[in-house]
Design a protein around this motif. Structure first.
Motif, PDB file in Angstrom:
ATOM      1  N   SER A 145       6.495   3.927   6.638  1.00  0.00           N
ATOM      2  CA  SER A 145       6.233   2.485   6.747  1.00  0.00           C
ATOM      3  C   SER A 145       7.152   1.829   7.772  1.00  0.00           C
ATOM      4  O   SER A 145       8.378   2.004   7.724  1.00  0.00           O
ATOM      5  CB  SER A 145       6.445   1.851   5.368  1.00  0.00           C
ATOM      6  OG  SER A 145       6.850   0.506   5.480  1.00  0.00           O
ATOM      7  N   ASP A 193      -3.725  -1.626  14.569  1.00  0.00           N
ATOM      8  CA  ASP A 193      -3.832  -2.999  15.085  1.00  0.00           C
ATOM      9  C   ASP A 193      -4.789  -3.114  16.272  1.00  0.00           C
ATOM     10  O   ASP A 193      -5.126  -4.220  16.682  1.00  0.00           O
ATOM     11  CB  ASP A 193      -2.446  -3.529  15.484  1.00  0.00           C
ATOM     12  CG  ASP A 193      -1.574  -3.800  14.271  1.00  0.00           C
ATOM     13  OD1 ASP A 193      -2.058  -3.660  13.134  1.00  0.00           O
ATOM     14  OD2 ASP A 193      -0.395  -4.148  14.452  1.00  0.00           O
ATOM     15  N   ILE A 217      -4.924   3.369   7.506  1.00  0.00           N
ATOM     16  CA  ILE A 217      -3.675   2.681   7.116  1.00  0.00           C
ATOM     17  C   ILE A 217      -3.932   1.546   6.117  1.00  0.00           C
ATOM     18  O   ILE A 217      -3.235   1.422   5.110  1.00  0.00           O
ATOM     19  CB  ILE A 217      -2.943   2.104   8.359  1.00  0.00           C
ATOM     20  CG1 ILE A 217      -2.849   3.134   9.488  1.00  0.00           C
ATOM     21  CG2 ILE A 217      -1.566   1.522   7.966  1.00  0.00           C
ATOM     22  CD1 ILE A 217      -1.752   4.155   9.393  1.00  0.00           C
ATOM     23  N   ASP A 274       6.979  -1.786  -2.339  1.00  0.00           N
ATOM     24  CA  ASP A 274       7.737  -0.890  -3.227  1.00  0.00           C
ATOM     25  C   ASP A 274       8.717   0.011  -2.470  1.00  0.00           C
ATOM     26  O   ASP A 274       9.824   0.278  -2.942  1.00  0.00           O
ATOM     27  CB  ASP A 274       6.765  -0.039  -4.073  1.00  0.00           C
ATOM     28  CG  ASP A 274       5.795   0.751  -3.216  1.00  0.00           C
ATOM     29  OD1 ASP A 274       5.150   0.148  -2.323  1.00  0.00           O
ATOM     30  OD2 ASP A 274       5.679   1.972  -3.407  1.00  0.00           O
ATOM     31  N   LEU A 275       8.341   0.475  -1.270  1.00  0.00           N
ATOM     32  CA  LEU A 275       9.224   1.381  -0.529  1.00  0.00           C
ATOM     33  C   LEU A 275      10.471   0.648  -0.028  1.00  0.00           C
ATOM     34  O   LEU A 275      11.561   1.209   0.010  1.00  0.00           O
ATOM     35  CB  LEU A 275       8.481   2.014   0.651  1.00  0.00           C
ATOM     36  CG  LEU A 275       7.260   2.866   0.282  1.00  0.00           C
ATOM     37  CD1 LEU A 275       6.515   3.300   1.535  1.00  0.00           C
ATOM     38  CD2 LEU A 275       7.687   4.087  -0.524  1.00  0.00           C
TER      39      LEU A 275
HETATM   40  C1  UD1 Z   1       3.442  -3.160  10.472  1.00  0.00           C
HETATM   41  C2  UD1 Z   1       2.902  -4.112  11.492  1.00  0.00           C
HETATM   42  C3  UD1 Z   1       1.387  -4.187  11.382  1.00  0.00           C
HETATM   43  C4  UD1 Z   1       0.759  -2.787  11.456  1.00  0.00           C
HETATM   44  C5  UD1 Z   1       1.434  -1.835  10.472  1.00  0.00           C
HETATM   45  C6  UD1 Z   1       0.966  -0.406  10.643  1.00  0.00           C
HETATM   46  C7  UD1 Z   1       4.717  -5.721  11.659  1.00  0.00           C
HETATM   47  C8  UD1 Z   1       5.186  -7.099  11.408  1.00  0.00           C
HETATM   48  N1  UD1 Z   1       3.456  -5.415  11.252  1.00  0.00           N
HETATM   49  O1  UD1 Z   1       3.105  -3.705   9.196  1.00  0.00           O
HETATM   50  O2  UD1 Z   1       0.912  -4.980  12.450  1.00  0.00           O
HETATM   51  O3  UD1 Z   1      -0.607  -2.871  11.136  1.00  0.00           O
HETATM   52  O4  UD1 Z   1       2.863  -1.856  10.646  1.00  0.00           O
HETATM   53  O5  UD1 Z   1       1.203   0.019  11.943  1.00  0.00           O
HETATM   54  O6  UD1 Z   1       5.394  -4.910  12.257  1.00  0.00           O
HETATM   55  N2  UD1 Z   1       3.132   0.665   2.209  1.00  0.00           N
HETATM   56  C9  UD1 Z   1       3.383   0.917   0.869  1.00  0.00           C
HETATM   57  N3  UD1 Z   1       4.552   0.460   0.340  1.00  0.00           N
HETATM   58  C10 UD1 Z   1       5.481  -0.209   1.065  1.00  0.00           C
HETATM   59  C11 UD1 Z   1       5.227  -0.448   2.434  1.00  0.00           C
HETATM   60  C12 UD1 Z   1       4.039  -0.002   2.983  1.00  0.00           C
HETATM   61  O7  UD1 Z   1       2.558   1.509   0.188  1.00  0.00           O
HETATM   62  O8  UD1 Z   1       6.519  -0.583   0.513  1.00  0.00           O
HETATM   63  C13 UD1 Z   1       1.864   1.136   2.817  1.00  0.00           C
HETATM   64  C14 UD1 Z   1       0.978  -0.033   3.255  1.00  0.00           C
HETATM   65  O9  UD1 Z   1       0.198  -0.525   2.191  1.00  0.00           O
HETATM   66  C15 UD1 Z   1       0.164   0.617   4.359  1.00  0.00           C
HETATM   67  C16 UD1 Z   1       1.128   1.630   4.983  1.00  0.00           C
HETATM   68  O10 UD1 Z   1       2.160   1.818   4.019  1.00  0.00           O
HETATM   69  O11 UD1 Z   1      -0.924   1.306   3.818  1.00  0.00           O
HETATM   70  C17 UD1 Z   1       1.749   1.208   6.281  1.00  0.00           C
HETATM   71  O12 UD1 Z   1       2.388  -0.045   6.109  1.00  0.00           O
HETATM   72  P1  UD1 Z   1       3.634  -0.504   6.989  1.00  0.00           P
HETATM   73  O13 UD1 Z   1       3.888   0.457   8.091  1.00  0.00           O
HETATM   74  O14 UD1 Z   1       4.732  -0.880   6.089  1.00  0.00           O
HETATM   75  O15 UD1 Z   1       3.066  -1.848   7.636  1.00  0.00           O
HETATM   76  P2  UD1 Z   1       3.837  -3.190   7.886  1.00  0.00           P
HETATM   77  O16 UD1 Z   1       5.264  -2.910   8.232  1.00  0.00           O
HETATM   78  O17 UD1 Z   1       3.530  -4.161   6.811  1.00  0.00           O
END
Ligand code: UD1
Length: 417
Positions: free
Chosen positions: A162, A304, A326, A124-125
């Protein structure tokens, strides 16, 4: 199907050279299509996530050449074709094509990305960011179409810092008219590496690595040469393995500052570390004190590394705790660690580990990439043979893991069954 067999209980000594960062690479490859000329990226890890992204490039008619650890990407003849589900579902990072295609063509069409099942993983973000830049988003049966007549700069505040949303919005904003500011941006080193790559191509990004990133849109991006930073999660995994069975183990070609949250925890535990400019030597000497960790965004303790770190906590004298903040579903390795002999209970998002417990080899499953790293770490310290299934998850993120561990004395084989 591939399985991994490990005869544990052996001391490991020698040098492990760390590869280019997976989480930077998986963003750099989609980012490369934004260039109007050929770009070269070196220190690319040979992992299946890299192959999956190159397959998408080929689908988009991008000219891709791989040579040793480098990749040469020429997007001059590329076409903006819808990315099929069979490609997008192979990995989470396929979603970076959404931002890059939107930035380049003002339209992207692709299916929901795949990746490890460690939580709901909404996007969503990312989508809100694209909308703020002037795009409309439609979602039909798992397929997202994001398009705009024109993209314009915007002030975007991320409710969560994120990693994916920060990079994806950066990619979409590169060629937008005017200035974009991302507030509460993620600060991970991989974001800095991607911003440096884009700036090398002529983008105007400042503030990457802080919580405010500013992007001034440009019209043209040119050829460049770029290097992927060392993988801090791979480095951290081998440091944990070295803390379990190193005698001693040198983890080479790293940026120690990127894993300070881990090394300070290892020092708190009493692990013997020699921290150099681009290496760390680690040994498994003496008793380890119990330690609590709580995962957090960078520079906090990386989620991770939480799963392999739990294995180390099973070898400490006393009670340790791990709190995951997370991802909602990142304790899938715990039942398998219990099968190996660990004493762990989980309540809500906290695991309590009582140690030290001897571990004994058995059959386990790599339920996701980093759970797989935990299984390898546990198998190396366990007595007897451990068989790990679902190792495809591990091969997505750890380059030459079998060779790297064999070279320092591990008895580890990969079999096709
Ligand atoms: C990246 C890493 C992953 C790591 C994570 C957190 C890559 C390819 N992967 O994943 O290995 O575990 O960062 O360090 O770089 N969220 C929302 N909405 C969004 C996007 C994220 O609610 O649109 C939430 C997620 O559910 C989660 C948190 O934000 O709880 C962090 O997610 P995010 O930092 O986006 O992780 P990724 O980029 O998917």
């Amino acid at each position: 199907m591939k399985i991994m067999e490990i005869e544990g209980g052996r001391e490991l000594s020698g040098t492990i050279r760390i590869s280019g960062a997976k989480n930077a690479t998986v963003a750099l490859i989609p980012a490369a299509i934004l260039s109007d000329e050929e770009v070269t990226i070196c220190n690319i890890p040979e992992i299946t996530d890299t192959t999956a992204l190159c397959d998408i490039l080929k689908e988009l008619k991008v000219d891709v050449k791989r040579a040793s650890e480098s990749i040469i990407i020429n997007p001059r003849n590329m076409q903006n074709i819808e990315i099929k589900e069979e490609y997008s579902k192979k990995l989470r990072a396929s979603y970076y094509f959404m931002g890059a295609l939107l930035g380049k063509y003002k339209k992207a069409s692709m299916y929901f990305p795949g990746g490890c099942s460690i939580g709901a993983r909404p996007i969503d973000l990312h989508l809100k960011g694209f909308e703020a830049l002037g795009a409309t988003v439609t979602n039909e049966k798992n397929k997202y179409t994001v398009e705009a007549k024109e993209l314009h700069g915007a002030n975007i505040y991320l409710d969560i810092a994120s990693v994916g949303a920060t990079i994806n919005i950066m990619l979409a904003a590169i060629k937008a008219k005017g200035t974009t500011v991302i507030d509460n941006a993620a600060k991970e080193p991989e974001i800095v590496n991607v911003a440096t790559f884009l700036n090398n191509m002529g983008a105007k990004i400042t503030g990457a690595g802080t919580s405010t990133i500013k992007i001034v849109g440009v019209d043209y991006l040119h050829q460049c040469f770029h290097e992927v930073i060392p993988d801090r999660i791979e480095a951290g995994t081998y440091l944990i393995i070295g803390s379990l069975c190193g005698n001693p183990l040198k983890i080479d070609n790293i940026i120690p500052e990127h894993i300070e949250s881990l090394t300070s925890k290892l020092e708190e535990m009493g692990v013997d570390l020699e921290i150099g400019r681009d290496y760390i030597i680690v040994s498994n000497y003496g008793k380890k004190r119990p330690t609590n960790i709580k995962t957090a965004v960078y520079p906090g303790f990386p989620t991770d590394l939480q799963q392999p770190f739990t294995v180390l906590q099973t070898q400490c004298s006393g009670k340790s705790k791990t709190t995951e903040t997370i991802w909602e579903n990142r304790f899938m390795h715990i039942p398998y660690l219990r099968d190996l002999g660990a004493d762990i209970t989980v309540k809500n998002q906290t695991a309590t580990i009582i140690g030290p417990t001897p571990l004994k080899g058995t059959n386990v499953v790599a339920t996701d990439l980093r759970a797989g790293a935990a299984m390898v770490s546990a198998a190396l310290v366990a007595n007897g043979k451990t068989t790990i299934t679902n190792v495809e998850h591990i091969l997505r993120g750890y380059e030459n893991i079998v060779e790297k561990l064999s070279n320092v004395g591990a008895k580890i084989t990969l079999k096709e069954i």
